[in-house]
Write a protein that holds these residues in place. Structure first.
Motif, PDB file in Angstrom:
ATOM      1  N   PRO A 183       0.805  -1.243   0.000  1.00 12.49           N
ATOM      2  CA  PRO A 183       0.000   0.000   0.000  1.00 12.49           C
ATOM      3  C   PRO A 183       0.827   1.277   0.000  1.00 12.49           C
ATOM      4  O   PRO A 183       0.462   2.249  -0.658  1.00 12.49           O
ATOM      5  CB  PRO A 183      -0.825  -0.123   1.289  1.00 12.49           C
ATOM      6  CG  PRO A 183      -0.097  -1.116   2.135  1.00 12.49           C
ATOM      7  CD  PRO A 183       0.582  -2.057   1.193  1.00 12.49           C
ATOM      8  N   ASN A 184       1.946   1.288   0.737  1.00  8.40           N
ATOM      9  CA  ASN A 184       2.776   2.488   0.827  1.00  8.40           C
ATOM     10  C   ASN A 184       4.246   2.119   0.618  1.00  8.40           C
ATOM     11  O   ASN A 184       5.023   2.022   1.579  1.00  8.40           O
ATOM     12  CB  ASN A 184       2.594   3.174   2.189  1.00  8.40           C
ATOM     13  CG  ASN A 184       1.179   3.671   2.399  1.00  8.40           C
ATOM     14  OD1 ASN A 184       0.692   4.507   1.641  1.00  8.40           O
ATOM     15  ND2 ASN A 184       0.519   3.150   3.428  1.00  8.40           N
ATOM     16  N   PRO A 185       4.635   1.881  -0.633  1.00  9.93           N
ATOM     17  CA  PRO A 185       6.025   1.470  -0.882  1.00  9.93           C
ATOM     18  C   PRO A 185       7.011   2.568  -0.512  1.00  9.93           C
ATOM     19  O   PRO A 185       6.787   3.751  -0.782  1.00  9.93           O
ATOM     20  CB  PRO A 185       6.045   1.193  -2.387  1.00  9.93           C
ATOM     21  CG  PRO A 185       4.886   1.949  -2.945  1.00  9.93           C
ATOM     22  CD  PRO A 185       3.852   1.981  -1.870  1.00  9.93           C
ATOM     23  N   THR A 186       8.101   2.172   0.141  1.00  3.43           N
ATOM     24  CA  THR A 186       9.145   3.117   0.528  1.00  3.43           C
ATOM     25  C   THR A 186      10.103   3.356  -0.632  1.00  3.43           C
ATOM     26  O   THR A 186      10.094   2.619  -1.632  1.00  3.43           O
ATOM     27  CB  THR A 186       9.937   2.580   1.725  1.00  3.43           C
ATOM     28  OG1 THR A 186      10.621   1.375   1.334  1.00  3.43           O
ATOM     29  CG2 THR A 186       9.003   2.284   2.899  1.00  3.43           C
ATOM     30  N   ASP A 187      10.944   4.373  -0.502  1.00  4.66           N
ATOM     31  CA  ASP A 187      11.960   4.632  -1.524  1.00  4.66           C
ATOM     32  C   ASP A 187      12.901   3.439  -1.655  1.00  4.66           C
ATOM     33  O   ASP A 187      13.341   3.102  -2.764  1.00  4.66           O
ATOM     34  CB  ASP A 187      12.765   5.882  -1.176  1.00  4.66           C
ATOM     35  CG  ASP A 187      11.949   7.157  -1.344  1.00  4.66           C
ATOM     36  OD1 ASP A 187      10.847   7.083  -1.935  1.00  4.66           O
ATOM     37  OD2 ASP A 187      12.410   8.224  -0.886  1.00  4.66           O
ATOM     38  N   GLU A 188      13.219   2.804  -0.524  1.00  4.42           N
ATOM     39  CA  GLU A 188      14.119   1.651  -0.560  1.00  4.42           C
ATOM     40  C   GLU A 188      13.502   0.502  -1.361  1.00  4.42           C
ATOM     41  O   GLU A 188      14.186  -0.154  -2.158  1.00  4.42           O
ATOM     42  CB  GLU A 188      14.444   1.182   0.864  1.00  4.42           C
ATOM     43  CG  GLU A 188      15.350   2.117   1.652  1.00  4.42           C
ATOM     44  CD  GLU A 188      14.627   3.378   2.117  1.00  4.42           C
ATOM     45  OE1 GLU A 188      13.369   3.375   2.108  1.00  4.42           O
ATOM     46  OE2 GLU A 188      15.314   4.359   2.460  1.00  4.42           O
ATOM     47  N   GLN A 189      12.210   0.245  -1.157  1.00  2.00           N
ATOM     48  CA  GLN A 189      11.544  -0.815  -1.922  1.00  2.00           C
ATOM     49  C   GLN A 189      11.473  -0.464  -3.409  1.00  2.00           C
ATOM     50  O   GLN A 189      11.660  -1.328  -4.265  1.00  2.00           O
ATOM     51  CB  GLN A 189      10.132  -1.039  -1.366  1.00  2.00           C
ATOM     52  CG  GLN A 189      10.102  -1.690   0.005  1.00  2.00           C
ATOM     53  CD  GLN A 189       8.705  -1.741   0.578  1.00  2.00           C
ATOM     54  OE1 GLN A 189       7.951  -0.750   0.507  1.00  2.00           O
ATOM     55  NE2 GLN A 189       8.326  -2.878   1.148  1.00  2.00           N
ATOM     56  N   LYS A 204      17.852  -6.775  -3.155  1.00  2.00           N
ATOM     57  CA  LYS A 204      17.897  -7.680  -2.004  1.00  2.00           C
ATOM     58  C   LYS A 204      16.663  -8.570  -1.930  1.00  2.00           C
ATOM     59  O   LYS A 204      16.723  -9.694  -1.450  1.00  2.00           O
ATOM     60  CB  LYS A 204      18.022  -6.854  -0.716  1.00  2.00           C
ATOM     61  CG  LYS A 204      19.306  -6.025  -0.644  1.00  2.00           C
ATOM     62  CD  LYS A 204      19.322  -5.128   0.594  1.00  2.00           C
ATOM     63  CE  LYS A 204      20.565  -4.256   0.621  1.00  2.00           C
ATOM     64  NZ  LYS A 204      20.565  -3.316   1.784  1.00  2.00           N
ATOM     65  N   GLU A 205      15.520  -8.060  -2.374  1.00  2.00           N
ATOM     66  CA  GLU A 205      14.286  -8.836  -2.347  1.00  2.00           C
ATOM     67  C   GLU A 205      14.241  -9.829  -3.504  1.00  2.00           C
ATOM     68  O   GLU A 205      14.811  -9.587  -4.577  1.00  2.00           O
ATOM     69  CB  GLU A 205      13.067  -7.916  -2.420  1.00  2.00           C
ATOM     70  CG  GLU A 205      12.892  -7.005  -1.222  1.00  2.00           C
ATOM     71  CD  GLU A 205      12.482  -7.758   0.015  1.00  2.00           C
ATOM     72  OE1 GLU A 205      11.888  -8.861  -0.117  1.00  2.00           O
ATOM     73  OE2 GLU A 205      12.742  -7.255   1.120  1.00  2.00           O
ATOM     74  N   ASN A 206      13.523 -10.940  -3.304  1.00  3.81           N
ATOM     75  CA  ASN A 206      13.377 -11.957  -4.342  1.00  3.81           C
ATOM     76  C   ASN A 206      12.126 -11.651  -5.165  1.00  3.81           C
ATOM     77  O   ASN A 206      11.120 -12.354  -5.104  1.00  3.81           O
ATOM     78  CB  ASN A 206      13.293 -13.352  -3.714  1.00  3.81           C
ATOM     79  CG  ASN A 206      13.226 -14.440  -4.769  1.00  3.81           C
ATOM     80  OD1 ASN A 206      13.579 -14.230  -5.934  1.00  3.81           O
ATOM     81  ND2 ASN A 206      12.768 -15.615  -4.374  1.00  3.81           N
TER      82      ASN A 206
END
Length: 454
Positions: free
Chosen positions: A158-164, A194-196
């Motif tokens: 819902p609220n993606p961060t800059d890092e995501q 870093k995320e899959n």
């Protein structure tokens, strides 16, 4: 300097470089006048790149025309630079990371999202920036400005961060690089995802194969075959039969996205004398009905009648339609003729001319030494498969890509494009051919190296 003094007193005189000046003028009683007869070959002392500002001064003297002072030599687009080196960089005669910095600054003003990621992928894979991580840190969020919405809708964040957002952008950048046979980890200073994110999409090769299976439908294929002329049908039959029989004589068949089995799975191709498919003595007979033109202008006039300067009373706009650009072409066996035809047509097209200069440099020889060739010698070379040192473009002019930059995005060697914007460090163009026809792309300056045979 007498060269500066002449142009300071005669500002309307045609502009020549310091080296060209003696070919057009002759000294008479300490004054310069237009040469009426004979010719002169100007020679300038060689200056090593290690000489610093003297080298950059010499480089500007053989490129900048009509300067009336050292300050004018250092002025580019109305901006006075404090050193000759800075002026060379601003002209594009030297390459450093500021080139890609300026390129991205221009690009974010005219494009967003996927087009910027494709541009950054090209800069990474073909331009060899020394510190790409700095470019990513400054422009990453703008390159990924379309991804927060995708993270909301596709991944239910819902609220993606800059890092995501940046992490997902690095994942997509890695996917683009892998299509071209590279990976993000090949660039050691660049951050990595870093995320899959791949778990949501599955195996890349399987997805590509499924796309190819549905790329062209059987009814469309039959309609296309019916429209072939006898020669095209013969070529189509020969190729398809060869593929059915697994005949190795067909070098490669480009699939949708520009991929072949050899490029996808890194299958080596052995090139030798027997690889050439045409007999050296084979001749082509032209039909007697082929029309002949008296000169180049008549040829251009017949092939592209919309060009207004050839038809001053026709009322046309002086620009070519996309249909003309994709269905008509002038072929020439000599590079010199190609360049002459290009300049003739470019002069006819309406609009401002934009000039782009190459940043020439020499690679060390086997002993590790750099050969002592002057810059003007390098600038006059025209190896096959390489663009000219000085490239002239206009908005609305057609260009042909000379490098496989991003085949999956339609940017293959031979792709025709229409220039839609000319920036100082980036060109925007519309694809005219292939499966990505109609899409807009951004093109930076890239590194070219001629083959040993050239």
């Amino acid at each position: 300097m007498a060269y500066f003094e002449y142009y300071a007193e005669n500002s309307i005189t045609p502009a020549y470089t310091y080296q060209e000046f003696p070919q057009h003028f002759v000294g008479d009683n300490k004054k310069w006048k237009i040469r009426q007869q004979g010719f002169a070959i100007a020679r300038m002392y060689f200056v090593s790149p290690s000489a610093g500002e003297l080298f950059y001064l010499r480089l500007l003297l053989v490129v900048v025309a009509g300067a009336n002072s050292f300050e004018k030599l250092r002025t580019v687009k109305g901006e006075l630079h404090y050193t000759f080196k800075k002026a060379c960089i601003a002209l594009g005669l030297l390459a450093d990371d500021s080139e890609w910095l300026e390129c991205l600054i221009e690009a974010v003003d005219i494009q967003t999202g996927s087009e910027l990621r494709n541009l950054f992928k090209i800069i990474l894979s073909d331009c060899n920036p020394t510190e790409p991580e700095i470019l990513w840190a400054e422009f990453g969020l703008k390159i990924c400005d379309d991804l927060p919405n995708r993270l909301k809708t596709v991944f239910d964040i819902p609220n993606p961060t800059d890092e995501q957002t940046l992490d997902y952008g690095l994942f997509l950048l890695d996917k683009l690089l892998r299509v071209g046979g590279k990976k993000l980890k090949d660039f050691s200073t660049m951050p990595r995802s870093k995320e899959n994110w791949g778990k949501f999409f599955g195996n890349r090769l399987i997805c590509e194969h499924r796309l190819l299976q549905s790329a062209i439908k059987e009814p469309e294929l039959r309609r296309n075959i019916v429209g072939l002329n006898p020669e095209q049908l013969s070529a189509y039959t020969t190729i398809t039969e060869s593929v059915d029989k697994m005949d190795g004589r067909i070098a490669s068949l480009f699939l949708v996205g520009g991929r072949t089995a050899h490029s996808t799975f890194k299958i080596p191709i052995e090139i030798n004398e027997a690889s050439v498919g045409t007999e050296p003595e084979e001749k082509i007979q032209l039909p007697s009905s082929v029309n002949r033109c008296r000169d180049m202008k008549e040829l251009i006039c017949k092939l592209y009648p919309r060009l207004s300067k050839l038809h001053p009373h026709s009322g046309t706009s002086g620009q070519l339609s996309e249909e003309e650009l994709t269905e008509r072409i002038i072929l020439s066996a000599r590079n010199d003729d190609v360049n002459e035809i290009n300049m003739e047509v470019l002069d006819i097209l309406e609009g401002e001319t934009f000039t782009y200069l190459a940043a020439d440099k020499l690679n060390p020889d086997e002993s590790g030494k750099i050969p002592n060739f002057t810059n003007e010698f390098l600038q006059n070379l025209n190896p096959p498969g390489m663009p000219l040192f000085k490239l002239h473009l206009k908005v609305g002019c057609p260009v042909i890509l000379m490098r496989n930059l991003a085949p999956s995005e339609g940017l293959c060697n031979g792709t025709r494009l229409l220039v839609t914007h000319c920036g100082r460090h980036v060109i925007q163009a519309k694809i005219l051919t292939g499966h990505k026809k109609g899409e807009t792309v951004l093109l930076p300056r890239i590194s070219f190296q001629p083959s040993v045979q050239s």
